[in-house]
Scaffold this motif. Structure first.
Motif, short mmCIF file in Angstrom:
data_model
loop_
_atom_site.label_atom_id
_atom_site.label_comp_id
_atom_site.label_asym_id
_atom_site.label_seq_id
_atom_site.Cartn_x
_atom_site.Cartn_y
_atom_site.Cartn_z
N PRO A 74 0.80 -1.23 0.00
CA PRO A 74 0.00 0.00 0.00
C PRO A 74 0.83 1.28 0.00
N ARG A 75 2.15 1.17 -0.13
CA ARG A 75 2.95 2.39 -0.15
C ARG A 75 2.57 3.23 -1.37
N GLN A 76 2.40 4.53 -1.16
CA GLN A 76 2.06 5.43 -2.24
C GLN A 76 3.32 6.17 -2.68
N LEU A 77 3.71 5.93 -3.93
CA LEU A 77 4.95 6.50 -4.46
C LEU A 77 4.70 7.88 -5.03
N ARG A 78 5.73 8.71 -4.96
CA ARG A 78 5.71 9.97 -5.70
C ARG A 78 6.19 9.70 -7.12
N PRO A 79 5.59 10.35 -8.13
CA PRO A 79 5.97 10.06 -9.52
C PRO A 79 7.47 10.21 -9.78
N GLU A 80 8.10 11.25 -9.19
CA GLU A 80 9.51 11.48 -9.48
C GLU A 80 10.40 10.37 -8.92
N GLU A 81 10.05 9.81 -7.74
CA GLU A 81 10.88 8.72 -7.21
C GLU A 81 10.66 7.44 -8.01
N LEU A 82 9.45 7.24 -8.52
CA LEU A 82 9.18 6.08 -9.36
C LEU A 82 9.98 6.15 -10.66
N LEU A 83 9.98 7.31 -11.32
CA LEU A 83 10.69 7.44 -12.58
C LEU A 83 12.20 7.37 -12.38
N GLU A 84 12.69 7.94 -11.27
CA GLU A 84 14.13 7.88 -11.01
C GLU A 84 14.58 6.45 -10.77
N ALA A 85 13.82 5.70 -9.96
CA ALA A 85 14.17 4.31 -9.71
C ALA A 85 14.12 3.48 -10.99
N ARG A 86 13.17 3.79 -11.84
CA ARG A 86 13.06 3.07 -13.12
C ARG A 86 14.30 3.30 -13.97
N GLN A 87 14.80 4.54 -14.00
CA GLN A 87 15.98 4.83 -14.79
C GLN A 87 17.22 4.17 -14.21
N LEU A 88 17.37 4.22 -12.89
CA LEU A 88 18.59 3.72 -12.25
C LEU A 88 18.62 2.20 -12.16
N ALA A 89 17.45 1.61 -11.82
CA ALA A 89 17.44 0.17 -11.53
C ALA A 89 17.16 -0.68 -12.76
N GLY A 90 16.30 -0.19 -13.65
CA GLY A 90 16.00 -0.99 -14.83
C GLY A 90 14.75 -1.81 -14.66
N ASP A 91 14.87 -3.14 -14.64
CA ASP A 91 13.69 -4.00 -14.70
C ASP A 91 12.84 -3.91 -13.43
N VAL A 92 11.68 -4.57 -13.48
CA VAL A 92 10.69 -4.44 -12.40
C VAL A 92 11.25 -4.91 -11.07
N GLU A 93 11.91 -6.08 -11.05
CA GLU A 93 12.41 -6.62 -9.79
C GLU A 93 13.41 -5.67 -9.13
N ALA A 94 14.38 -5.19 -9.92
CA ALA A 94 15.40 -4.29 -9.35
C ALA A 94 14.78 -2.96 -8.94
N CYS A 95 13.80 -2.49 -9.70
CA CYS A 95 13.14 -1.23 -9.39
C CYS A 95 12.37 -1.35 -8.07
#
Length: 406
Positions: free
Chosen positions: A183-204
């Protein structure tokens, strides 16, 4: 994996060509519309998953569209589903023009139509919609109508359709990340940053879980976490773009559009940013360094002035201010931060490890190891990155009386 921009462009061209073959194969079978080939969608998603930069090769402004579509949304989940539906409609508009260039009903987009008002406008800013339709040859004739003035060549329409399809897949990837972290609610900017840095779904998901755990620890680094006061503080409206960005069926709401006109075919069902030098003068002794910094930084009511005066954290407007200490030498001893060797001069840090007391660049291997084993925080906004960089340069100046960091 595509290693470098040229190889990503080559990969993008290969996927565009495969996308074209899928469209024409479905058309010969009597089906026309947005790409519905599950095997092609899954192949592209498997490639896009660990390599988010591929989105920019398929759709140059794709990461920026995602970032602007998510800006200001308290919950990115519903916003991403709306974006996926909007990208499907844009893809459909491009496909219709490619397959049926002679059909007059596809020559005009009514901006008061149900699809435009209920699916496109709530998902993307109006300026982005006009630019996206502009790629397909549409121009705004009046406040209520976009019309074709120049039909682009077939390869351009295919490239646009494939790009919108890739944006739709990216939305689905991000929706999966959001769902995994409920139920954690993410902020869009932290979601997009993690997507860029981590890559795939598991790492993100793992990176965001670690960030959440570090935040729950009440680490001192959280004192430097702040929301930017203006778009300039984030380096412009696209700073969250990280370069930023599967086909398991059409997004909910994408099918509920009128079956006439442009919106449906009737026949078918970090880089790191360089920053200027701080320009710190060369002090003679450690005491003169502190005196100079106190004089220069104490003049402005900025977060950094509190650091130079020995406060444990920058003051945030609206919060209770620290009482001045009796004398500078009685100020509490602060941890002395260092710039890791991965940070070249003039490069903004993206991660602060409070265990090692070091700042790291986004692609630093040591920084990735710190993320998994130590406490720290991502430095999300440019304002936050500059604040940490300045604080660390102050620490290093005071630790080395021979001169500033070079």
């Amino acid at each position: 994996m595509c290693a470098g921009s040229a190889l990503r462009q080559e990969c993008g061209q290969q996927y565009r060509e495969e996308y074209r073959r899928c469209l024409e194969r479905e058309f010969r079978r009597g089906r026309a519309g947005a790409c519905s080939d599950p095997s092609f969608g899954e192949r592209l998603r498997q490639r896009l998953g660990p390599e988010p930069a591929l989105l920019g090769a398929l759709q140059e402004d794709g990461p920026a569209l995602l970032a602007r579509g998510l800006r200001g949304r308290p919950d990115p989940g519903p916003a991403l589903r709306g974006l996926a539906g909007a990208f499907r409609l844009l893809e459909l508009a491009a496909v219709n023009l490619y397959l049926f260039p002679w059909r007059r009903e596809f020559g005009t987009v009514q901006t008061f139509s149900g699809a435009y008002v209920h699916s496109l406008r709530p998902a993307l800013p109006e300026a982005d919609l006009v630019r996206s339709f502009g790629r397909l040859g549409y121009e705004q004739r009046d406040p209520h109508r976009l019309a074709i003035t120049r039909l682009p060549p077939g390869p351009e329409l295919v490239a646009a359709a494939c790009g919108f399809f890739a944006c739709r897949l990216e939305c689905e990837i991000l929706v999966e990340v959001v769902h995994r972290l409920r139920p954690r609610q993410l902020r869009p900017e932290e979601l997009l940053e993690a997507r860029q840095l981590a890559g795939d779904v598991e790492a993100c998901v793992e990176m965001l879980q670690q960030q959440g755990a570090a935040s729950d620890c009440g680490d001192g680094a959280d004192l430097y976490q702040e929301m930017p006061a203006s778009p300039e503080d984030t380096g412009g409206e696209d700073a969250a773009t990280l370069a930023l960005w599967r086909d398991r069926g059409s997004p909910r709401g994408a099918r509920d559009v009128p079956r006439r006109g442009w919106d449906c075919c009737g026949d078918s069902g970090c880089g790191q940013e360089p920053v200027p030098s701080m320009g710190n003068p060369k002090p003679d002794t450690s005491s003169s360094s502190r005196l100079f910094l106190e004089q220069e930084l104490g003049r402005a009511s900025s977060p950094l002035s509190a650091l130079a005066m020995g406060s444990g954290s920058p003051q945030v407007p609206g919060e209770a201010q620290d009482l001045p200490s009796a004398a500078p030498q009685e100020a509490p001893e602060l941890p002395c931060y260092q710039l890791h060797s991965c940070l070249r001069r003039g490069v903004l840090p993206s991660y602060c490890c409070t265990t090692c007391q070091q700042l790291h660049a986004g692609a630093c291997a040591a920084g990735q190891a710190c993320r998994s084993r130590h406490h720290g925080q991502e430095l999300r906004s440019e304002r936050q990155q500059r604040l940490w960089l300045q604080r660390t340069e102050v620490d290093m100046l005071l630790a080395d009386s021979s001169g500033p960091w070079s």
